[in-house]
Design an enzyme around this catalytic site. Structure first.
Site, PDB file in Angstrom:
ATOM      1  CB  CYS A 112      -0.942   0.005   1.193  1.00 18.29           C
ATOM      2  SG  CYS A 112      -2.067  -1.391   1.187  1.00 18.29           S
ATOM      3  CG  HIS A 248      -3.068   3.702   2.349  1.00 21.09           C
ATOM      4  ND1 HIS A 248      -3.667   3.344   1.164  1.00 21.09           N
ATOM      5  CD2 HIS A 248      -3.070   2.589   3.139  1.00 21.09           C
ATOM      6  CE1 HIS A 248      -4.017   2.076   1.234  1.00 21.09           C
ATOM      7  NE2 HIS A 248      -3.666   1.591   2.417  1.00 21.09           N
ATOM      8  CG  ASN A 278      -6.741  -0.355   1.618  1.00 24.17           C
ATOM      9  OD1 ASN A 278      -6.063   0.015   0.669  1.00 24.17           O
ATOM     10  ND2 ASN A 278      -6.214  -0.840   2.727  1.00 24.17           N
TER      11      ASN A 278
HETATM   12  N1  COA Z   1     -18.632  -7.730   9.939  1.00 21.13           N
HETATM   13  C1  COA Z   1     -19.153  -7.966  11.152  1.00 21.13           C
HETATM   14  N2  COA Z   1     -18.403  -8.357  12.201  1.00 21.13           N
HETATM   15  C2  COA Z   1     -17.072  -8.487  12.011  1.00 21.13           C
HETATM   16  C3  COA Z   1     -16.478  -8.269  10.761  1.00 21.13           C
HETATM   17  C4  COA Z   1     -17.326  -7.885   9.701  1.00 21.13           C
HETATM   18  N3  COA Z   1     -16.847  -7.615   8.461  1.00 21.13           N
HETATM   19  N4  COA Z   1     -15.159  -8.496  10.855  1.00 21.13           N
HETATM   20  C5  COA Z   1     -14.919  -8.840  12.132  1.00 21.13           C
HETATM   21  N5  COA Z   1     -16.071  -8.843  12.814  1.00 21.13           N
HETATM   22  C6  COA Z   1     -16.276  -9.156  14.238  1.00 21.13           C
HETATM   23  C7  COA Z   1     -15.198 -10.035  14.812  1.00 21.13           C
HETATM   24  O1  COA Z   1     -15.464 -11.378  14.560  1.00 21.13           O
HETATM   25  C8  COA Z   1     -15.261  -9.671  16.266  1.00 21.13           C
HETATM   26  O2  COA Z   1     -16.344 -10.357  16.840  1.00 21.13           O
HETATM   27  P1  COA Z   1     -16.248 -10.933  18.360  1.00 21.13           P
HETATM   28  O3  COA Z   1     -16.053  -9.732  19.225  1.00 21.13           O
HETATM   29  O4  COA Z   1     -17.550 -11.606  18.523  1.00 21.13           O
HETATM   30  O5  COA Z   1     -15.057 -11.837  18.347  1.00 21.13           O
HETATM   31  C9  COA Z   1     -15.624  -8.187  16.274  1.00 21.13           C
HETATM   32  O6  COA Z   1     -16.200  -7.930  14.972  1.00 21.13           O
HETATM   33  C10 COA Z   1     -14.434  -7.271  16.478  1.00 21.13           C
HETATM   34  O7  COA Z   1     -13.406  -7.684  15.609  1.00 21.13           O
HETATM   35  P2  COA Z   1     -12.019  -6.916  15.570  1.00 21.13           P
HETATM   36  O8  COA Z   1     -11.121  -7.576  14.600  1.00 21.13           O
HETATM   37  O9  COA Z   1     -11.548  -6.759  16.991  1.00 21.13           O
HETATM   38  O10 COA Z   1     -12.483  -5.477  15.036  1.00 21.13           O
HETATM   39  P3  COA Z   1     -11.662  -4.161  14.942  1.00 21.13           P
HETATM   40  O11 COA Z   1     -12.323  -3.077  15.697  1.00 21.13           O
HETATM   41  O12 COA Z   1     -10.183  -4.369  15.193  1.00 21.13           O
HETATM   42  O13 COA Z   1     -11.841  -3.784  13.398  1.00 21.13           O
HETATM   43  C11 COA Z   1     -10.630  -3.837  11.342  1.00 21.13           C
HETATM   44  C12 COA Z   1     -11.339  -4.639  12.428  1.00 21.13           C
HETATM   45  C13 COA Z   1     -10.073  -4.800  10.317  1.00 21.13           C
HETATM   46  C14 COA Z   1     -11.650  -2.909  10.693  1.00 21.13           C
HETATM   47  C15 COA Z   1      -9.513  -2.994  12.022  1.00 21.13           C
HETATM   48  O14 COA Z   1      -8.705  -3.804  12.840  1.00 21.13           O
HETATM   49  C16 COA Z   1      -8.638  -2.316  11.007  1.00 21.13           C
HETATM   50  O15 COA Z   1      -9.053  -1.460  10.261  1.00 21.13           O
HETATM   51  N6  COA Z   1      -7.326  -2.678  10.960  1.00 21.13           N
HETATM   52  C17 COA Z   1      -6.426  -2.119   9.968  1.00 21.13           C
HETATM   53  C18 COA Z   1      -6.579  -2.900   8.706  1.00 21.13           C
HETATM   54  C19 COA Z   1      -5.953  -2.220   7.520  1.00 21.13           C
HETATM   55  O16 COA Z   1      -5.982  -1.011   7.398  1.00 21.13           O
HETATM   56  N7  COA Z   1      -5.392  -3.025   6.616  1.00 21.13           N
HETATM   57  C20 COA Z   1      -4.812  -2.576   5.416  1.00 21.13           C
HETATM   58  C21 COA Z   1      -3.474  -2.049   5.631  1.00 21.13           C
HETATM   59  S1  COA Z   1      -2.823  -1.330   4.197  1.00 21.13           S
END
Ligand code: COA
Length: 321
Positions: A112, A248, A278
């Protein structure tokens, strides 16, 4: 030393729109969760398009905007980690399709952060007098690298391409600060499917993007503001002097956190991830093109471009528009 400036922009988004509502019929997710955690409402999915066709479309628009002829381009760099083929490269395919017959072409992979690495590379070539006009493109078909049963990743990404023309000028690119940490690469991976070796024909599985979302989140909100602050310090520039922070487009919460940590005005952080998702290496040039065509960038505005991604990699560029 010769300076360089962005003199034209272009972008292409695939025609097919995938909304959160539609996505919730594919995996167990919903619009409310995706909007709240990421800010993404919809993304574009390449169906008939390929990475190189999107890159070529964006390149043609950037050329038109810059008024530079394809035959006057002497360098094409495409930043991508989802090329439609490794050989020939996407940049060679772009060269063939737009008729940039005098260009030297290569692809670059910094995930990215790729566009920032490509812009810095092109600046180095032009400012040292080796080339005069470069096309720098970020292009991705991420929908082909995604596990569509993994709700933790498939809601985040979209396809598209953005391009800029970089040329010799008296002002423009001021500086950049790039970084990599291969020791932490495991938090965000994409392995191509290939056999192990000559004697073991087993196919290596897991040929999809895999991510530890929380680790990537923590890395981004720490590293991006630190990187921007260091770059500005190197160039004796204050946060208040920056007109636009073009980040980004991974997650709205990451962008808001970066603005807060920098103590900067959040209104200076434009966002288009709500309708693009993204798009990895394409996200920064697509956003630059949106702003340029929307008349939001004024001549001599000061811009910070900044991103992070797999590798791990990160980087920021400081420039005058
Ligand atoms: N829809 C609904 N629920 C979802 C889900 C979705 N698409 N994806 C995950 N969940 C659930 C999980 O299973 C978890 O459930 P639980 O509490 O029952 O176990 C809950 O939501 C929380 O999951 P978590 O992974 O802790 O969420 P988060 O607040 O960390 O958000 C991201 C997840 C991916 C949005 C976040 O971590 C993020 O943006 N990270 C950076 C990723 C990124 O930018 N990547 C590219 C880099 S270039």
């Amino acid at each position: 030393m010769t300076k360089t400036r962005i003199i034209g922009t272009g972008s292409y988004l695939p025609l097919t729109i995938l909304s959160n509502e539609h996505l919730s019929t594919i995996v167990d997710t919903n619009d409310e969760w995706i909007m709240e955690r990421t800010g993404i409402k919809e993304r574009r999915i390449a169906t008939t398009e390929t990475t190189s066709s999107m890159a070529s479309a964006a390149a043609l628009l950037a050329l038109e905007d810059s008024k530079v002829l394809a035959e006057d381009i002497d360098l094409i760099i495409v930043a991508t980690f989802t090329p439609d083929s490794s050989m020939p490269s996407v940049s060679c395919k772009v060269q063939g399709s737009i008729g940039a017959v005098h260009a030297v072409c290569f692809d670059l992979n910094a995930a990215c952060s790729g566009f920032l690495f490509a812009l810095t590379t092109a600046h180095a070539y032009i400012s040292s007098g080796i080339y005069k006009n470069a096309l720098i493109i970020g292009a991705e078909a991420l929908s082909r690298a995604i596990d569509w049963t993994d709700r933790g990743t498939c809601v985040l990404f979209g396809d598209g391409a953005g391009a800029v023309v970089l040329s010799k000028d008296s002002v423009g690119f001021i500086g950049s600060l790039l970084g990599s940490d291969g020791g932490k690469g495991e938090v965000l991976t994409y392995s191509k499917q290939m056999t192990k070796n000559l004697f073991d024909k087993e196919i290596i599985e897991n040929s999809y993007i895999q991510m530890d979302g929380q680790e990537v989140f923590k890395f981004a909100v720490r590293k991006v503001p630190e990187n921007i602050s260091q770059l500005l310090e190197q160039h004796h520039t204050n946060i208040g002097q920056i007109d636009h922070f073009i980040l980004h487009q991974a997650n709205k919460r990451i962008i808001q956190s970066v603005a807060k940590r920098l103590n900067a005005d959040e209104n200076k952080f434009p966002i288009n991830l709500n309708y693009c998702g993204n798009t990895s290496a394409a996200s920064i040039p697509i956003l630059i093109d949106d702003l340029n065509r929307g008349g939001k960038l004024k001549k001599n505005d000061t811009l910070v471009l900044s991103g992070f991604g797999g590798g791990l990699t990160w980087g920021s560029c400081l420039l005058t528009w």
